[in-house]
Scaffold this motif. Sequence first.
Motif, PDB file in Angstrom:
ATOM      1  N   LYS A 180     -11.987  26.868 -87.001  1.00 24.59           N
ATOM      2  CA  LYS A 180     -10.807  27.235 -87.773  1.00 24.59           C
ATOM      3  C   LYS A 180      -9.787  27.964 -86.904  1.00 24.59           C
ATOM      4  N   GLU A 181     -10.283  28.834 -86.033  1.00 18.29           N
ATOM      5  CA  GLU A 181      -9.395  29.571 -85.139  1.00 18.29           C
ATOM      6  C   GLU A 181      -8.647  28.619 -84.201  1.00 18.29           C
ATOM      7  N   LYS A 182      -9.358  27.632 -83.680  1.00 20.15           N
ATOM      8  CA  LYS A 182      -8.740  26.666 -82.758  1.00 20.15           C
ATOM      9  C   LYS A 182      -7.752  25.757 -83.480  1.00 20.15           C
ATOM     10  N   MET A 183      -8.111  25.323 -84.685  1.00 21.75           N
ATOM     11  CA  MET A 183      -7.192  24.472 -85.442  1.00 21.75           C
ATOM     12  C   MET A 183      -5.942  25.240 -85.849  1.00 21.75           C
ATOM     13  N   ASN A 184      -6.098  26.505 -86.165  1.00 19.44           N
ATOM     14  CA  ASN A 184      -4.940  27.327 -86.519  1.00 19.44           C
ATOM     15  C   ASN A 184      -4.023  27.524 -85.322  1.00 19.44           C
ATOM     16  N   LYS A 185      -4.610  27.638 -84.147  1.00 14.99           N
ATOM     17  CA  LYS A 185      -3.818  27.770 -82.922  1.00 14.99           C
ATOM     18  C   LYS A 185      -2.943  26.540 -82.710  1.00 14.99           C
ATOM     19  N   VAL A 186      -3.520  25.365 -82.931  1.00 10.95           N
ATOM     20  CA  VAL A 186      -2.760  24.121 -82.795  1.00 10.95           C
ATOM     21  C   VAL A 186      -1.678  24.030 -83.871  1.00 10.95           C
ATOM     22  N   TYR A 187      -2.027  24.363 -85.087  1.00  9.05           N
ATOM     23  CA  TYR A 187      -1.055  24.346 -86.189  1.00  9.05           C
ATOM     24  C   TYR A 187       0.142  25.230 -85.867  1.00  9.05           C
TER      25      TYR A 187
END
Length: 200
Positions: A180-187
């Motif tokens: 979730k942390e990595k996907m939020n970074k991309v978002y």
Amino acid sequence: MNVLIVFTHPNHQSLSYAFLQEVLRGCEENHDIQQVQVLDLYDENFDPVLKFGEKKKRRDMYKDPDMEKYRNQLSWADKIIFIYPIWWGRPPAMLMGYIDKMFASGFAYKDNGKMLPVGLLKGKSVVCVSVMKGPTFYPMFWLNNAHKVLMRKALFQYVGIKKVKFFEFGNMENPKGKHKEKMNKVYRYFQTLNNHSITS
């Protein structure tokens, strides 16, 4: 700006597909992005196999009528986003086949008799979002950063694209992989992306 997303994964239940959704969500909320096109190579049934013979020459790839749609997409795009898993230290064969066909002499570059050709895709920029099972440091320390060298130097710089950013996420099959942390970074990155964004 116009954004082309080239997505390469056969499974829409995959983490790669989840990252695609975060990229799209960020782009939808970004007022600097006018239009987004998504090319899903597997859904497209893209044929990655090069075939040459008497009637079809490699030197004529840049004007292959079967590839005109994809050439138009690349010409239209200001930013090209590649989303894919890293398998055996490199992108999937499907994506490499797309690159073989699309980044052809006469379209992506022009030979000039020097060590490096004239890049015909100047002014565009690229973001690569990739995931892998192994640890994040594995490509850098075990494979001499082969993935990034391949994409940045052997491909994008060769065709004139100098701005390239990588999101290379490891440990993605680990329950503690901070998905979730990595996907939020991309978002968040795509939510604020603009034509002047500094990439690295």
